[in-house]
Write a protein that holds these residues in place. Structure first.
Motif, short mmCIF file in Angstrom:
data_model
loop_
_atom_site.label_atom_id
_atom_site.label_comp_id
_atom_site.label_asym_id
_atom_site.label_seq_id
_atom_site.Cartn_x
_atom_site.Cartn_y
_atom_site.Cartn_z
N PHE A 26 -17.02 33.26 77.85
CA PHE A 26 -16.87 33.91 76.54
C PHE A 26 -15.59 33.44 75.86
O PHE A 26 -15.59 33.15 74.65
CB PHE A 26 -16.86 35.42 76.71
N LEU A 27 -14.49 33.34 76.60
CA LEU A 27 -13.24 32.89 76.00
C LEU A 27 -13.34 31.45 75.51
O LEU A 27 -12.79 31.11 74.46
CB LEU A 27 -12.09 33.04 77.00
N ALA A 28 -14.03 30.62 76.26
CA ALA A 28 -14.24 29.24 75.82
C ALA A 28 -15.07 29.21 74.53
O ALA A 28 -14.81 28.40 73.62
CB ALA A 28 -14.93 28.44 76.92
N PHE A 29 -16.05 30.09 74.46
CA PHE A 29 -16.88 30.20 73.26
C PHE A 29 -16.03 30.59 72.04
O PHE A 29 -16.20 30.02 70.95
CB PHE A 29 -17.99 31.23 73.48
N LEU A 30 -15.11 31.54 72.21
CA LEU A 30 -14.25 31.95 71.09
C LEU A 30 -13.40 30.78 70.60
O LEU A 30 -13.29 30.55 69.38
CB LEU A 30 -13.34 33.11 71.51
N GLU A 31 -12.81 30.06 71.53
CA GLU A 31 -11.94 28.94 71.13
C GLU A 31 -12.73 27.86 70.40
O GLU A 31 -12.24 27.25 69.45
CB GLU A 31 -11.24 28.37 72.37
N GLU A 32 -13.95 27.63 70.84
CA GLU A 32 -14.79 26.63 70.18
C GLU A 32 -15.28 27.11 68.81
O GLU A 32 -15.42 26.31 67.87
CB GLU A 32 -16.00 26.33 71.08
N SER A 33 -15.50 28.43 68.67
CA SER A 33 -16.06 28.97 67.44
C SER A 33 -15.03 29.17 66.35
O SER A 33 -15.36 29.18 65.15
CB SER A 33 -16.74 30.32 67.74
N PHE A 34 -13.76 29.36 66.73
CA PHE A 34 -12.71 29.66 65.74
C PHE A 34 -11.53 28.71 65.88
O PHE A 34 -10.40 29.11 66.16
CB PHE A 34 -12.25 31.11 65.90
N PRO A 35 -11.78 27.42 65.69
CA PRO A 35 -10.72 26.42 65.90
C PRO A 35 -9.53 26.60 64.96
O PRO A 35 -8.39 26.34 65.36
CB PRO A 35 -11.43 25.08 65.64
N ILE A 36 -9.79 27.06 63.75
CA ILE A 36 -8.69 27.23 62.79
C ILE A 36 -7.76 28.35 63.24
O ILE A 36 -6.53 28.26 63.14
CB ILE A 36 -9.25 27.51 61.38
N ASP A 105 -20.93 48.14 70.33
CA ASP A 105 -19.76 48.50 71.14
C ASP A 105 -19.45 47.38 72.11
O ASP A 105 -19.94 47.37 73.22
CB ASP A 105 -20.07 49.82 71.87
N ASP A 106 -18.56 46.39 71.78
CA ASP A 106 -17.93 46.32 70.49
C ASP A 106 -17.60 44.87 70.15
O ASP A 106 -16.54 44.58 69.63
CB ASP A 106 -16.66 47.17 70.48
N LYS A 107 -18.54 43.98 70.41
CA LYS A 107 -18.30 42.60 70.02
C LYS A 107 -18.36 42.43 68.51
O LYS A 107 -17.82 41.45 67.97
CB LYS A 107 -19.30 41.68 70.72
N ILE A 108 -18.95 43.40 67.81
CA ILE A 108 -18.91 43.36 66.35
C ILE A 108 -17.47 43.40 65.85
O ILE A 108 -17.12 42.76 64.86
CB ILE A 108 -19.73 44.52 65.74
N MET A 111 -15.72 39.81 66.89
CA MET A 111 -16.24 38.72 66.09
C MET A 111 -15.96 38.95 64.60
O MET A 111 -15.65 38.01 63.86
CB MET A 111 -17.74 38.56 66.33
N GLY A 112 -16.08 40.19 64.15
CA GLY A 112 -15.83 40.49 62.74
C GLY A 112 -14.41 40.19 62.34
O GLY A 112 -14.14 39.62 61.26
N ILE A 113 -13.45 40.56 63.19
CA ILE A 113 -12.03 40.29 62.90
C ILE A 113 -11.77 38.80 62.86
O ILE A 113 -11.14 38.28 61.92
CB ILE A 113 -11.13 40.99 63.94
N LEU A 114 -12.23 38.07 63.86
CA LEU A 114 -11.96 36.63 63.91
C LEU A 114 -12.66 35.89 62.77
O LEU A 114 -12.09 34.93 62.21
CB LEU A 114 -12.39 36.07 65.27
N GLU A 115 -13.87 36.31 62.42
CA GLU A 115 -14.54 35.69 61.26
C GLU A 115 -13.72 35.93 59.98
O GLU A 115 -13.56 35.03 59.15
CB GLU A 115 -15.94 36.27 61.09
N ALA A 116 -13.20 37.15 59.83
CA ALA A 116 -12.42 37.48 58.64
C ALA A 116 -11.13 36.66 58.58
O ALA A 116 -10.76 36.13 57.52
CB ALA A 116 -12.10 38.98 58.64
#
Length: 435
Positions: A26-36, A105-108, A111-116
């Motif tokens: 999951f952590l690897a997925f976050l780093e790949e999804s939000f490079p900026i 509860d509570d990946k929304i 993911m919502g914060i990082l997308e924002a």
């Protein structure tokens, strides 16, 4: 969002059951999804899996703000997997609905914060104050190694927040008596959670010659007395604030009653006691959850015990609760022990911080009333009290009573529209907090 649900980041009471390979993925997925986000903000882990991001502001004299959430989820009950319309870790999107454990509860929140944040960075937005984004990995079992460890670290660095926002209340429909509009309920406090154990020991014997009162009967009688008596209701604190905020939008009759609360308080409390959700706003609740006694059908048990879960109102102490239980059951042979936590402090609902949350929610959900309330469940927000002036609890999603049943249950889901609105809310909140 969809792929995030496929990682089985499950919290277990027995920490040995954690599958940290899933957490690593999951952590690897976050780093790949939000490079900026990862390339332009400070980032560190705490206890390997709790995440802290810092977005440095332009004015170091302003207090920072923290947005927090958690990415661990509760297990799916054994033998209920087939009850799901779509697999609990499938991340399926069907007819505008996202399915899977963690949608509510509570990946929304994560993911919502990082997308924002990624959106705002791409738009060239610069915050005035430092912004911290903090994600726990064991919230579902208390947050000791996640949120608490983050707070310990930040406290050592003398970092304190103007406010921290965690998940909690949501935007609800037809769940506040007398109000037809959607109401966004922002938790300004959360109830404590305590466990009371009632136990008795005595002679057993053959079931053919029972005493008039058996150990099982006495424990059952004690529980019956507690359920019949209940803790005293009192419309005060966050519960009272909720109705003061929504009163102007109530139907005429209800508006009149709440406008004259001093006169009609007994009637108001009777109305609230009619439904479990509103009753929980005004009293400490009693929920027997475990009963243990006996091993043989024809032998009287020598021991019997019951576990009661209590959700504790602000102002009620564990000592007072124990005394209430002892006095109510009125049986000197029943031993009463109580452990747990009392309610958190009550955060301000007339502060700039609360108004920022309120305005951000209104910017997205235009027809909603945004009001403070008392949260019944626990959250990581309680840990941040040590380093924050105020802590709030709010999930920026429009949910129904059926959704509440699905949270931690079967067929947990959220609409795509709700997810998009959550991202919009976090964008608005970051902007509102940096004017």
């Amino acid at each position: 969002m969809f792929e995030s649900l496929t990682y089985q980041t499950i919290s277990y009471q027995d920490r040995k059951k954690f599958n940290f390979d899933e957490f690593d993925r999951f952590l690897a997925f976050l780093e790949e999804s939000f490079p900026i986000v990862y390339s332009q903000q400070e980032f560190e882990t705490v206890n390997d899996y709790a995440l802290v991001y810092k977005w440095t502001g332009t004015d170091s004299n302003l207090k920072p703000i923290g947005l927090t959430s958690h990415y661990d989820v509760v297990p799916v009950l054994e033998r209920t997997e087939s009850d799901w319309e779509h697999g609990p870790f499938s991340g399926t999107v069907s007819d505008g609905v996202i399915w899977g454990r963690g949608t509510l509860d509570d990946k929304i929140g994560v993911m919502g914060i990082l997308e924002a944040v990624q959106h705002l960075v791409q738009q060239g937005f610069e915050p005035k104050r430092d912004m911290y984004f903090m994600f726990g990995f064991d919230e579902e079992i208390g947050g000791a190694e996640g949120a608490k460890a983050i707070v310990d670290l930040l406290e050592q660095r003398n970092i304190t927040f103007e406010y921290v926002l965690d998940v909690g209340g949501a935007i609800v429909e037809e769940m506040v008596p007398g109000v037809s509009q959607p109401v966004g309920v922002v938790g300004v406090s959360e109830k404590g959670s305590a466990t009371a154990e009632l136990s008795i020991e005595g002679s057993g014997g053959h079931s053919s010659q029972p005493n008039d009162q058996t150990n099982i009967g006495r424990i059952a009688s004690a529980i019956s007395k507690l359920e019949e008596t209940q803790f005293k209701e009192d419309l005060q604190g966050p519960g009272e604030d909720l109705f003061e905020f929504v009163a102007p939008e109530m139907s005429f009759g209800m508006k009149y009653v709440f406008a004259n609360k001093t006169v009609f308080e007994p009637i108001i409390e009777e109305i609230l006691l009619d439904q479990p959700a509103s009753a929980a706003l005004i009293r400490t609740t009693i929920a027997p959850t475990i009963f243990q006694a006996g091993e043989q059908y024809n032998a009287l048990p020598e021991k019997a015990s019951a576990i009661i879960n209590l959700r504790v109102m602000p102002g009620d102490s564990l000592r007072d609760i124990k005394q209430f239980i002892v006095n109510t059951i009125d049986d000197p042979d029943i031993q009463v022990t109580i452990t747990g936590s009392e309610a958190t402090k009550v955060s301000a609902s007339d502060s700039n911080a609360f108004q920022n949350v309120q305005q951000a929610a209104r910017n997205v959900h235009h027809d909603s009333i945004i009001a403070p309330y008392l949260m019944f469940a626990g959250s990581d927000a309680k840990h941040y009290e040590r380093i924050s002036e105020d802590t709030y609890r709010f999930l920026p999603a429009l949910i129904t009573s059926e959704d509440l049943q699905r949270m931690h249950g079967t067929n947990e889901q959220i609409s795509v529209e709700n997810y998009v609105n959550a991202i919009k809310f976090f964008i608005e909140l970051i902007q509102e907090s940096n004017h």
